[in-house]
Design an enzyme around this catalytic site. Structure first.
Site, PDB file in Angstrom:
ATOM      1  N   GLY A  37      12.050  66.661  11.278  1.00 40.47           N
ATOM      2  CA  GLY A  37      12.288  65.247  11.528  1.00 40.47           C
ATOM      3  C   GLY A  37      12.477  64.450  10.249  1.00 40.47           C
ATOM      4  O   GLY A  37      12.416  64.984   9.141  1.00 40.47           O
ATOM      5  N   SER A  38      12.665  63.139  10.433  1.00 39.30           N
ATOM      6  CA  SER A  38      13.053  62.289   9.306  1.00 39.30           C
ATOM      7  C   SER A  38      11.885  61.903   8.413  1.00 39.30           C
ATOM      8  O   SER A  38      12.092  61.282   7.365  1.00 39.30           O
ATOM      9  CB  SER A  38      13.762  61.029   9.827  1.00 39.30           C
ATOM     10  N   VAL A  98       5.289  62.814  13.363  1.00 38.42           N
ATOM     11  CA  VAL A  98       4.660  62.555  14.659  1.00 38.42           C
ATOM     12  C   VAL A  98       5.437  61.461  15.375  1.00 38.42           C
ATOM     13  O   VAL A  98       6.076  60.622  14.724  1.00 38.42           O
ATOM     14  CB  VAL A  98       3.176  62.149  14.454  1.00 38.42           C
ATOM     15  N   GLU A 118       6.418  73.822  16.306  1.00 41.62           N
ATOM     16  CA  GLU A 118       5.500  72.901  15.614  1.00 41.62           C
ATOM     17  C   GLU A 118       4.060  73.157  16.041  1.00 41.62           C
ATOM     18  O   GLU A 118       3.143  73.114  15.219  1.00 41.62           O
ATOM     19  CB  GLU A 118       5.886  71.444  15.917  1.00 41.62           C
TER      20      GLU A 118
HETATM   21  C1  5RP Z   1      10.105  66.848  15.993  1.00 41.79           C
HETATM   22  C2  5RP Z   1       8.880  66.039  15.842  1.00 41.79           C
HETATM   23  C3  5RP Z   1       8.897  64.997  14.780  1.00 41.79           C
HETATM   24  O1  5RP Z   1       7.839  65.229  13.896  1.00 41.79           O
HETATM   25  C4  5RP Z   1       8.745  63.651  15.432  1.00 41.79           C
HETATM   26  O2  5RP Z   1       9.760  63.501  16.399  1.00 41.79           O
HETATM   27  C5  5RP Z   1       8.824  62.511  14.406  1.00 41.79           C
HETATM   28  O3  5RP Z   1      10.120  62.428  13.921  1.00 41.79           O
HETATM   29  P1  5RP Z   1      10.514  61.385  12.800  1.00 41.79           P
HETATM   30  O4  5RP Z   1       9.698  61.684  11.600  1.00 41.79           O
HETATM   31  O5  5RP Z   1      11.992  61.628  12.609  1.00 41.79           O
HETATM   32  O6  5RP Z   1      10.240  59.996  13.336  1.00 41.79           O
HETATM   33  O7  5RP Z   1       7.896  66.177  16.520  1.00 41.79           O
HETATM   34  O8  5RP Z   1      10.032  67.684  17.109  1.00 41.79           O
END
Ligand code: 5RP
Length: 245
Positions: A37-38, A98, A118
């Site tokens: 994720g970002s 998260v 994860e």
């Molecule tokens: C991916 C996840 C990510 O950690 C979660 O969606 C948070 O993403 P982001 O840091 O892009 O907001 O669980 O499956």
């Protein structure tokens, strides 16, 4: 994503990696799980920078997704399977982003559809670390951000019915720039589940209990509640600081 949000993610991620190296919880020769994720991506980038500047060496990584393994490939971080003899199914530390975090440090993850790997990584790590921007802290789980549930394709309809019987409103996740549903890195589908918020403001269920109940549904590979390995949390605040919980 707003510029501020993007900056908060990078600030939380960089601060966590630097802090964990300073404290010796990221150390040379360790086995580390890297999230998706970002917010996880700047953590991977910062780890690569700290390897390049000689702060740590000999790191063995396990990636939670194709996104992460490709990032590691580009940044020169060696990636192994959890099953490889270099890893032996156990990690010293895992770091990830998260979608929502409650005051009890229960989590929803899987916004990037990577929840299955994860969770394997988070639940098999001695230390689990979460990095987050300020929007991720909530009072209760399940009524704001939809809980992702990964199901094998043959269980798409039956698992949706079982989730509805638990009070959820499951929706099959659709692809973006891809016709039809999202197919996960494991060849499965995602049912995104929201629960109606009770009128009295109370929580609709106990996330720890719901995590187990959902995984008992035939055909469910995993769900996005993470309640069992309480994380250390680095969360960016709007005032420019990073709070450690
Ligand atoms: C991916 C996840 C990510 O950690 C979660 O969606 C948070 O993403 P982001 O840091 O892009 O907001 O669980 O499956």
């Amino acid at each position: 994503m707003t510029g501020n949000r993007e900056e908060e993610k990078k600030r939380a991620a960089f601060s966590a990696i630097d802090d964990l190296i300073r404290e010796g919880r990221i150390f040379s020769g360790m086995k580390i799980g890297l999230g998706t994720g970002s917010t996880a991506m700047p953590a991977v980038q910062r780890l690569a920078e700290r390897i390049a500047d000689g702060s740590v060496s000999g790191i063995r990584a396990v990636a939670t997704s194709f996104q992460t393994s490709i990032a590691c490939e580009k940044l020169g971080i060696p990636v192994f399977s959890m099953n490889a003899k270099e890893i032996g199914g156990r990690l010293d530390l895992a770091i990830d982003g998260v979608d929502e975090i409650s005051p009890q440090k229960h989590l929803i993850k899987g916004g990037g559809a990577a929840l299955l790997r994860e969770k394997i990584i988070a639940y098999n790590a001695d230390i689990f670390v979460i990095v987050a921007d300020s929007s991720k802290a909530v009072q209760m789980l399940g009524t704001g951000f939809p809980l992702p549930v990964e199901v094998v394709p043959e269980a798409r309809v039956s698992a949706a019915a079982s989730l509805a019987a638990l009070g959820a409103k499951p929706v099959l996740r659709e692809g973006v720039r891809k016709a039809g549903p999202v197919i996960t890195d494991n060849g499965n589908l995602i049912l995104d589940c929201l629960w109606p918020a009770p009128a009295d403001g109370s929580a609709p269920f106990d996330p720890a209990e719901m995590e187990s109940r959902i995984n008992a549904i035939p055909g469910v590979a995993e769900n996005g509640f993470f309640t069992r390995n309480p994380p250390a949390v680095y969360i960016a605040a709007a005032d420019g600081s990073v709070q450690k919980r």
